[in-house]
Enzyme design. Structure first.
Site, mmCIF file in Angstrom:
data_model
loop_
_atom_site.group_PDB
_atom_site.id
_atom_site.type_symbol
_atom_site.label_atom_id
_atom_site.label_comp_id
_atom_site.label_asym_id
_atom_site.label_seq_id
_atom_site.Cartn_x
_atom_site.Cartn_y
_atom_site.Cartn_z
ATOM 1 N N ASP A 189 0.843 -1.205 0.000
ATOM 2 C CA ASP A 189 0.000 0.000 0.000
ATOM 3 C C ASP A 189 0.874 1.250 0.000
ATOM 4 O O ASP A 189 1.955 1.248 -0.602
ATOM 5 C CB ASP A 189 -0.925 -0.057 1.239
ATOM 6 N N HIS A 209 -3.519 6.211 3.372
ATOM 7 C CA HIS A 209 -4.351 5.073 2.967
ATOM 8 C C HIS A 209 -3.893 3.777 3.640
ATOM 9 O O HIS A 209 -4.687 3.047 4.228
ATOM 10 C CB HIS A 209 -4.284 4.963 1.446
ATOM 11 N N SER A 268 -11.183 -0.990 -0.438
ATOM 12 C CA SER A 268 -9.906 -0.859 0.270
ATOM 13 C C SER A 268 -10.035 -1.187 1.744
ATOM 14 O O SER A 268 -9.068 -1.606 2.364
ATOM 15 C CB SER A 268 -9.413 0.593 0.201
#
Ligand SMILES: *[C@@H]1O[C@H](CO)[C@@H](O)[C@H](O)[C@H]1NC(C)=O
Ligand SMILES: *[C@@H]1O[C@H](CO)[C@@H](O)[C@H](O)[C@H]1NC(C)=O
Ligand SMILES: *[C@@H]1O[C@H](CO)[C@@H](O)[C@H](O)[C@H]1NC(C)=O
Ligand SMILES: *[C@@H]1O[C@H](CO)[C@@H](O)[C@H](O)[C@H]1NC(C)=O
Ligand SMILES: *[C@@H]1O[C@H](CO)[C@@H](O)[C@H](O)[C@H]1NC(C)=O
Ligand SMILES: *[C@@H]1O[C@H](CO)[C@@H](O)[C@H](O)[C@H]1NC(C)=O
Ligand SMILES: *[C@@H]1O[C@H](CO)[C@@H](O)[C@H](O)[C@H]1NC(C)=O
Length: 888
Positions: free
Chosen positions: A164, A214, A526
């Site tokens: 990620d 994120h 996600s």
């Protein structure tokens, strides 16, 4: 294919009536987002030739062959993982000759992976912050994770690799450090902060993320330590995490780096690898999908987001989640939403919940200003506000959702001085919205209407935002527990079952980097994906690491069915969006019955596989009698009736169900025994095949105290009949494909070009369905191709399978471009959102040779799904008007 991080929030999909030709950019936008001139060349994996040394010499053989053929190349990366990937990423001057080199197994283009804007950045907080309230961990309750935790199963001893944006491991809930003895045990940064996708990556050993967030949100869903004032805890907070960072603070990553990260995680001994990223591909064939699938085949768990493109409808599966053996994960809405309350002064009204984990930073009460007094207005504030609008800096500006993006509305109001905003809903789902840097948030439709009416009635009211004590969780009775609207629909064009399962991914509270506010609510597949990765860790801890190979089957067979709405009598959601349903970890841990496989793919009508067998194993100590039944799920009208285009999401469902027949409907299985069960399927009858009905459902296996299932999926039509090329005028208002002239208008016959500077034509085209092979060639001006082709030319079927160098006896002058495994386009209005494709001429063919002076036409060929690449009749073709090249 465009890959991106899969957390977002979006407004209603903006589907333009017709897109003006003037908006078309004069640059090539390839249908699959390839990086020009870069390829991942995979070598034949010759097992047993003496280990790594033999493979190293495979690389040398390749390079020698390239030099012998005078093909210029640069080695960007080498892969040397026998059984998974042996090959190299090369920059190449000419790819066409490589296929004939001995030992080359496959050539795949490198794909650019953009990163979307960040959402939900909160300014500052700590776990002691009185502004927030305890999360009730509804996501754990929905999936039985709470029961596993209560039994002391927390993922201890299991290693999870997160691929990620990196992790802020200094976050107190993520262990405040990195290395042996910490929660985050290590990892790697493949790119560095400054990486944009087009500059040189600067790798180092430290995967710290302080600028994106994120990956930190993802990490919190897996591993946040319990015992905090937020009331959150990771699904597998006892597990160890490694962080593989492949995005800089902004920009792109190319998928050769995804391959590298997958291989590194595999070599580091990760039990589970999780990727919350992807982009539409629709096929199972990209390099990262293939490598991820092979790693899963080696007995590791690989979870990958299904995608956030639900608005675009079916046949839009995201890669690398398309990898055959990976677990692609769809998103179910949380049954409760973390919110804050605003309060109203001046008239009686209940507090107004708004969708934030932390209060908006607005310190004093403010009057309201509505940009429209019509509570049904569709395009509120989509255009600049009228000249007589007052200075809005002292107001809370109230705007209705819809038609244009949130930031367009906010920009327009901000142009009049506005700095604080409430956007009210228009029937869309109540989930986080993307507002850039604005102080803006979403409220309900009814609260919005109340405010607008009060404004219209010139009531003297103000709204305030208490900075503490106003947090709570709003039970979501409208869409909680249903599939998130944004969750992508499959299946793949080659009829693989995508997604495999779903997890909670709508309105999830988790960690953010300390520098970005520490906590935030986000939505996306996600968020669902790490939830399933964490759940996998609970199973591996409890059942042993050998359970990895059958983990997808275990999750699928024990998942709960997801409804399509809260209204009684509506069909279950299509399995092409929910997969086998919402995972149930407690059932996966406790089941005494093992059902296998977890999914049946019945394919299309031409390749129909109507007879299947599954097994029931009774691992208990007593004989069990199982009752079999068929539970159908909704059939998706994947293509709009009377059209060649996909139905937008939410895709309409029908009750045209398949018929399922069992040899027996009751089976008694002795302790320890395994019994095979044959099942016969008949696709739905009497349906309109031109709507490509995607049907599916569950074979339910019921024992006293537990219910398991096998999920099936098929399409009641022949995919080879499906129109691929968009030949309508619906999108641009003019028929396409079209050749545009130097000024960007549709070119007339015999337009001439110097091929200098901007004096070049451009080809504009769209796909209504995917194609495994697309080729653009120049042919002589006097060419014509007959529309009904039936000639079968098996002799030209060379490897790799491509169309031959003539078509219907038309000789090819040269090839402009070739694209493999192309997805269909979306109905978004820009090429950035995959709305359309362009090929801008450069004056040269694909191999760099200049196009000579002469008169030509463009021949476009697109292979139909399930078509034979060597059969001309299996291509759709289009021939452009003639044009001239006057200078070379
Ligand atoms: C809130 O806004 C004020 C004034 O704009 C600013 O000074 C302050 O730093 C902000 N507080 C937070 C927590 O962001
Ligand atoms: C927020 O408002 C709702 C009603 O609008 C109310 O039911 C709830 O109790 C309020 N919660 C807090 C913490 O103010
Ligand atoms: C509006 O209400 C505020 C207090 O809520 C009061 O101070 C003010 O005078 C009122 N204005 C009008 C025009 O009634
Ligand atoms: C469906 O059939 C096509 C054509 O034979 C084949 O290529 C594809 O692999 C099949 N899909 C599955 C999931 O078996
Ligand atoms: C180009 O020529 C073809 C065939 O002669 C004709 O059908 C078509 O209408 C012409 N197109 C234009 C734009 O003049
Ligand atoms: C382009 O050039 C050709 C050959 O020179 C000529 O016949 C034709 O008329 C030209 N086209 C236009 C639109 O001028
Ligand atoms: C490049 O393609 C053109 C057109 O097909 C062909 O004539 C030429 O020989 C090719 N050049 C090389 C170097 O292969």
């Amino acid at each position: 294919m465009k890959l991106s991080l899969l957390s977002l929030a979006f407004g209603a999909a903006c589907v333009a009536a017709t897109v003006p030709l003037s908006s078309v950019k004069k640059a090539t936008t390839a249908p699959n987002n390839v990086v020009e001139g870069e390829y991942i060349v995979e070598m034949k994996d010759v097992q047993g030739l003496g280990g790594k040394r033999a493979f190293a010499s495979m690389h040398d053989t390749l390079y020698r062959s390239l030099r012998k053929r005078d093909i210029a190349f640069d080695v960007k990366k080498e892969y040397n993982q026998p059984g998974i990937m042996v090959g190299a990423t090369l920059k190449l001057s000419d790819v066409t000759q490589i296929a004939s080199i001995a030992g080359v197994e496959a050539i795949r283009p490198v794909i650019a992976v953009p990163m979307p804007k960040r959402i939900n950045q909160f300014s500052v907080s700590s776990p002691k912050d009185s502004r927030i309230t305890a999360d009730s961990e509804t996501t754990h309750v929905m999936t039985g994770v709470d029961k596993a935790h209560a039994a002391g199963v927390t993922g201890e001893g299991i290693k999870i690799g997160i691929i990620d944006t990196g992790i802020d491991y200094n976050h107190p809930l993520l262990g405040s450090g990195i290395g042996a003895g910490f929660k985050v045990i290590g990892g790697y940064d493949f790119v560095g902060d400054a990486y944009t996708g087009s500059n040189t990556p600067v790798p180092d050993d430290d995967p710290l993320d302080t600028c994106n967030g994120h990956g930190t949100h993802v990490a919190g869903i897996i591993g946040a330590n319990p015992g905090n004032d937020f009331g959150i805890s990771g699904v597998a907070y006892g597990a160890s995490i490694a962080s593989y960072r492949l995005f800089g603070c902004s920009g792109f990553v190319s998928d050769d780096i995804i391959v590298e990260a997958l291989l590194r995680g595999y070599n580091d001994g990760m039990d589970i690898l999780t990727l919350s990223l992807g982009g539409v591909e629709g096929w199972t064939e990209s390099s990262s999908a293939v490598v991820a699938s092979r790693i899963a085949g080696q007995g590791r768990v690989v979870t990958i987001a299904a995608g956030n493109d639900g608005a675009y409808g079916s046949w839009y599966a995201s890669s690398p989640g398309t990898g055959v053996d990976v677990i692609s994960v769809g998103s179910v809405n949380n049954i409760a939403i973390p919110v804050q309350n605003a309060t109203v002064q001046g008239v009686e009204h209940d507090p107004i919940p708004y969708l934030e984990a932390l209060p908006l930073n607005i310190s004093s009460p403010r009057p309201i200003y509505a940009t429209s007094t019509d509570t049904t207005v569709a395009d509120d504030a989509c255009n600049p506000l009228p000249d007589d609008t007052p200075d809005l800096s002292g107001y809370i500006v109230v705007i209705r959702r819809g038609t244009c993006t949130f930031t367009t509305k906010l920009d327009n109001a901000a142009a009049k001085g506005a700095n604080a905003f409430l956007i009210y809903n228009n029937g869309g789902s109540f989930s986080a919205i993307s507002v850039g840097d604005y102080t803006a948030t979403l409220i309900s439709e009814s609260d919005g209407a109340f405010l607008v009416n009060a404004f219209a009635a010139k009531e003297n009211i103000t709204v305030s935002f208490p900075q503490s004590g106003a947090a709570w969780t709003l039970p979501d009775d409208t869409v909680g527990g249903l599939m998130s609207d944004f969750s992508t629909y499959g299946p793949t064009y080659d009829m693989y079952f995508k997604p495999a399962v779903s997890g909670p991914g709508g309105n999830i509270l988790s960690t953010l980097p300390v520098a970005l506010g520490s906590y935030g609510v986000e939505s996306g597949t996600s968020m669902a994906t790490p939830f399933v990765a964490g759940s996998a860790a609970l199973v591996l801890q409890s059942k042993g690491k050998d359970a990895a190979k059958s983990l997808r089957t275990l999750f699928q067979t024990t998942a709960s069915n997801v409804a399509s709405s809260k209204t009684d009598g509506e069909p279950l959601q299509t399995v092409s969006q929910q997969g086998a349903g919402l995972i149930q970890v407690d059932r996966a841990l406790s089941t005494k019955t093992v059902v296998s496989p977890g999914q049946f793919t019945l394919n299309d009508t031409e390749h129909f596989e109507g007879f299947k067998t599954f097994t029931i194993k009774n691992t208990g100590s007593k004989a069990v009698t199982y009752k079999l039944s068929h539970v159908p799920a909704g059939t998706a009208t994947s293509i709009q009736p009377g059209s060649i285009f996909a139905s937008d999401g939410p895709v309409p469902l029908t009750t045209d169900y398949a018929q399922v027949t069992f040899g027996l409907t009751k089976i008694t299985v002795l302790p320890g025994a395994i019994v095979p069960v044959p099942v016969w399927f008949k696709a739905p009858q009497g349906v309109d095949a031109s709507t490509y009905p995607v049907y599916g459902g569950f074979i339910q296996v019921e024992a006293p105290g537990e219910t398991l299932k096998v999920t099936y999926l098929g399409v009641a039509a022949s995919l080879k009949d499906k129109a691929v090329v968009d030949t309508t005028d619906e999108y641009f208002g003019v028929p396409i494909p079209a050749l545009l002239d130097a000024s960007g208008d549709v070119a007339g016959n015999d337009t001439n070009y110097t091929m200098q500077g901007d004096d070049v034509p451009a080809l504009l085209y769209r796909f209504a369905f995917g194609s495994a092979h697309v080729r653009l060639d120049l042919v002589p001006k006097d060419s014509s191709v007959s529309p009904t082709l039936s000639k079968r030319d098996w002799w030209n079927w060379w490897w790799p399978q491509k169309p031959s160098n003539s078509y219907d006896k038309v000789p090819i002058v040269g090839t402009l471009a070739e694209y493999d495994y192309v997805p269909r386009n979306s109905d978004a209005s820009t090429s950035d959102d995959n709305g359309y494709n362009t090929y801008a001429f450069t004056g040269s063919f694909a191999n760099g040779t200049k196009i000579a002076v002469g008169e030509y036409k463009v021949l476009m060929r697109a292979l139909k799904v399930a078509g034979n690449p060597a059969n001309e009749a299996d291509y759709e073709t289009w021939l452009s008007p003639a044009f001239g090249v006057t200078v070379a």
